[in-house]
Design a protein around this motif. Structure first.
Motif, PDB file in Angstrom:
ATOM      1  N   ALA A  79      27.103  33.740  40.710  1.00  0.00           N
ATOM      2  CA  ALA A  79      27.554  32.700  41.644  1.00  0.00           C
ATOM      3  C   ALA A  79      28.459  33.302  42.719  1.00  0.00           C
ATOM      4  O   ALA A  79      28.368  32.943  43.903  1.00  0.00           O
ATOM      5  CB  ALA A  79      28.298  31.610  40.884  1.00  0.00           C
ATOM      6  N   ARG A  80      29.329  34.234  42.306  1.00  0.00           N
ATOM      7  CA  ARG A  80      30.226  34.876  43.278  1.00  0.00           C
ATOM      8  C   ARG A  80      29.438  35.674  44.317  1.00  0.00           C
ATOM      9  O   ARG A  80      29.783  35.677  45.508  1.00  0.00           O
ATOM     10  CB  ARG A  80      31.187  35.819  42.546  1.00  0.00           C
ATOM     11  CG  ARG A  80      32.260  35.108  41.742  1.00  0.00           C
ATOM     12  CD  ARG A  80      33.227  34.370  42.640  1.00  0.00           C
ATOM     13  NE  ARG A  80      34.389  33.900  41.925  1.00  0.00           N
ATOM     14  CZ  ARG A  80      35.396  33.260  42.494  1.00  0.00           C
ATOM     15  NH1 ARG A  80      35.367  32.979  43.797  1.00  0.00           N
ATOM     16  NH2 ARG A  80      36.435  32.873  41.790  1.00  0.00           N
ATOM     17  N   ARG A 115      26.375  35.098  45.338  1.00  0.00           N
ATOM     18  CA  ARG A 115      25.716  34.154  46.257  1.00  0.00           C
ATOM     19  C   ARG A 115      26.718  33.572  47.253  1.00  0.00           C
ATOM     20  O   ARG A 115      26.446  33.484  48.451  1.00  0.00           O
ATOM     21  CB  ARG A 115      25.041  33.029  45.454  1.00  0.00           C
ATOM     22  CG  ARG A 115      23.648  33.413  44.969  1.00  0.00           C
ATOM     23  CD  ARG A 115      22.898  32.186  44.454  1.00  0.00           C
ATOM     24  NE  ARG A 115      23.467  31.698  43.215  1.00  0.00           N
ATOM     25  CZ  ARG A 115      23.141  32.192  42.010  1.00  0.00           C
ATOM     26  NH1 ARG A 115      22.274  33.166  41.910  1.00  0.00           N
ATOM     27  NH2 ARG A 115      23.678  31.693  40.919  1.00  0.00           N
ATOM     28  N   LEU A 116      27.902  33.204  46.766  1.00  0.00           N
ATOM     29  CA  LEU A 116      28.924  32.637  47.656  1.00  0.00           C
ATOM     30  C   LEU A 116      29.405  33.681  48.673  1.00  0.00           C
ATOM     31  O   LEU A 116      29.594  33.380  49.856  1.00  0.00           O
ATOM     32  CB  LEU A 116      30.110  32.126  46.833  1.00  0.00           C
ATOM     33  CG  LEU A 116      29.874  30.818  46.069  1.00  0.00           C
ATOM     34  CD1 LEU A 116      30.974  30.588  45.033  1.00  0.00           C
ATOM     35  CD2 LEU A 116      29.808  29.648  47.046  1.00  0.00           C
ATOM     36  N   ALA A 152      27.144  34.080  51.431  1.00  0.00           N
ATOM     37  CA  ALA A 152      27.230  32.950  52.372  1.00  0.00           C
ATOM     38  C   ALA A 152      28.520  32.996  53.188  1.00  0.00           C
ATOM     39  O   ALA A 152      28.767  32.115  54.004  1.00  0.00           O
ATOM     40  CB  ALA A 152      27.129  31.639  51.598  1.00  0.00           C
ATOM     41  N   ASP A 193      31.757  33.208  51.876  1.00  0.00           N
ATOM     42  CA  ASP A 193      32.943  32.627  51.235  1.00  0.00           C
ATOM     43  C   ASP A 193      34.030  33.695  51.042  1.00  0.00           C
ATOM     44  O   ASP A 193      33.816  34.683  50.314  1.00  0.00           O
ATOM     45  CB  ASP A 193      32.538  32.029  49.882  1.00  0.00           C
ATOM     46  CG  ASP A 193      33.739  31.468  49.134  1.00  0.00           C
ATOM     47  OD1 ASP A 193      34.368  30.529  49.653  1.00  0.00           O
ATOM     48  OD2 ASP A 193      34.065  31.996  48.053  1.00  0.00           O
ATOM     49  N   SER A 210      35.267  34.514  47.435  1.00  0.00           N
ATOM     50  CA  SER A 210      34.336  35.270  46.602  1.00  0.00           C
ATOM     51  C   SER A 210      34.248  36.730  47.049  1.00  0.00           C
ATOM     52  O   SER A 210      34.078  37.632  46.219  1.00  0.00           O
ATOM     53  CB  SER A 210      32.946  34.625  46.647  1.00  0.00           C
ATOM     54  OG  SER A 210      33.027  33.351  46.057  1.00  0.00           O
TER      55      SER A 210
END
Lengths: 185, 159
Positions: free
Chosen positions: A12-13, A15-16, A19, A21, A24
Motif C-alpha cells: 500500500a505504501r 502504491r501511495l 501517487a 503521497d 508514504s
C-alpha cells in the motif's frame, strides 16, 4: 530497523508513494535508510562514501518507483540499486588511484584494547575487506541483512545456483582470510 | 521437500559439497523454513564471529535530505535512451565527416535532433529507419568504450 517490520504495509505504501503521497515517500526512505546504509558501509568501508551512496540509492528509489515490478521483492530491488551505486564508487576509486588498493580500511583500535568479542569482529570485518566485492556482497546480504537465497538472486539478477555457489566460495575465501589474520572460530 | 532437511545434508550444504540441483532444492527449502535456516546459520564455521559484529549505525537521519534531493533532481533518463541519443548524434557527425555533404548532413542532423528531443518516443519507432544504419557505427563505438569503462572491477558487474 529490520526489514520485516511493517512488511504488510509495504504494498500500500508503494502504491501511495507512486501517487505522490509525501507521507508514504518518507515512510519508504525511513524504512530503508538503515539497511541500505549498513550494506553500503560494509561494501565501501568508509562512513562518508557510505552516506553518499545511501542518499543516492534512496533518491533513485523514489525516482524509479514507477519502474518497480510489484511481482518482485522490494528489498531485492532496493539492494540492487545500492549494489550498483557501490560498484560505481569502487570504479571511481580505482580511477582516482589506480596503483593503490580500491578499499578504504578503517584503522581500528589496537589489539590490546580489544575484547575477545570485538577482536573476532575486527578480524572478521578486516577479512571481509580482503575478499573481492563480488564475494563480499553475497555474505553481507546473507549474514548481515538476512536476505534469503531467492532474494539475493533477485537483487543480483543471478540464478539461484550461481548465488549458492558464490556464497560457498565466499565463505571459503573469508575463512582463509580470517584465519590468516589470526582470527579464531 | 516439505519435511525438515537431515542434519548431515545441511552440513554438506554449508560445506558446498552437494551437487547443484540438490543444493538448489535445499536453498529453496531454507528460504521457507526458519527452523532449518536457523540450524544452517549455527553450522556456519564463522557464525560466532558474524554474531560478534555490531551493525554500523547511520550517523544522521537522511529522510529530509533525501526527500528534498528527490524533489529537486529530475529523474534521469534511462541509460539506454541516453546512449541511443549519443549514438545518433555521433552518427550525424560521422555522416558529415564521411560524405561531406552539407545538405544531406543537415537533413540527417535535423532528424537526429528531432529524435533526441522526442527521446521518449524513440522506442516506438517514430524515427525514420534511414537514421538507424548511420547510427549503428556511432552507437557501436560508444557501446565499446562504455563497456571498457565498466569492466574495471573484475568479476563484479551491474545487475
Amino acid at each position: 530497523m529490520r526489514l520485516h517490520d511493517g512488511r504488510d504495509e509495504l504494498p500500500a505504501r508503494i502504491r501511495l508513494a507512486r501517487a505522490g503521497d509525501a507521507g508514504s515517500r518518507a515512510w519508504l526512505v525511513q524504512r530503508w535508510q538503515e539497511p541500505v546504509y549498513r550494506f553500503c558501509r560494509r561494501m565501501l568501508s568508509s562512513d562518508e562514501d557510505a552516506l553518499d551512496a545511501t542518499q543516492d540509492t534512496l533518491v533513485k528509489m523514489l525516482h524509479h518507483l514507477e519502474q518497480f515490478d510489484e511481482r518482485r521483492n522490494f528489498s531485492s530491488w532496493v539492494f540492487g540499486i545500492a549494489r550498483n551505486r557501490c560498484i560505481d564508487e569502487h570504479r571511481r576509486r580505482k580511477r582516482r588511484s589506480p596503483d593503490e588498493p580500491g578499499e578504504i580500511v578503517d584503522s581500528g583500535p589496537s589489539p590490546v584494547e580489544l575484547t575477545a568479542r570485538s577482536q573476532r569482529a575486527d578480524h572478521l570485518l578486516s577479512a571481509l575487506d580482503e575478499i573481492p566485492p563480488m564475494y563480499r556482497e553475497v555474505l553481507v546480504l546473507y549474514h548481515f541483512e538476512h536476505l534469503k537465497y531467492g532474494e539475493i538472486a533477485e537483487a543480483l539478477d543471478l540464478p539461484m545456483g550461481t548465488v549458492m555457489n558464490r556464497i560457498f566460495r565466499a565463505r571459503k575465501k573469508l575463512r582463509e582470510a580470517y584465519e590468516a589474520m589470526g582470527g579464531t572460530q | 521437500m516439505s519435511a525438515h532437511v537431515p542434519e548431515d545434508l545441511l552440513v554438506a550444504f554449508v560445506e558446498g559439497e552437494l551437487d547443484e540441483s540438490l543444493g538448489i532444492h535445499i536453498a529453496e527449502h531454507l528460504d521457507g523454513c526458519p527452523a532449518c535456516a536457523t540450524q544452517v546459520a549455527a553450522l556456519e564455521p564463522l557464525a560466532v564471529a558474524f554474531a560478534s559484529v555490531d551493525d554500523p549505525v547511520l550517523p544522521i537521519d537522511l529522510v529530509d535530505q533525501v526527500l528534498a534531493a528527490a524533489s529537486e533532481q529530475p529523474a534521469q533518463a534511462p541509460v539506454t535512451e541516453v546512449t541511443l541519443g549519443l549514438g545518433l548524434l555521433a552518427a550525424a557527425a560521422a555522416t558529415f565527416a564521411l560524405f561531406g555533404d552539407p545538405v544531406g548532413s543537415m537533413i540527417h542532423l535535423s532528424m537526429v535532433l528531432e529524435a533526441v528531443a522526442k527521446m521518449g518516443t524513440v522506442a516506438n519507432g517514430t524515427v525514420a529507419t534511414s537514421v538507424a544504419a548511420t547510427a549503428t557505427a556511432g552507437a557501436t563505438a560508444l557501446a565499446c568504450s562504455w563497456a571498457a569503462a565498466r569492466a574495471t572491477v573484475p568479476g563484479w558487474k551491474h545487475a
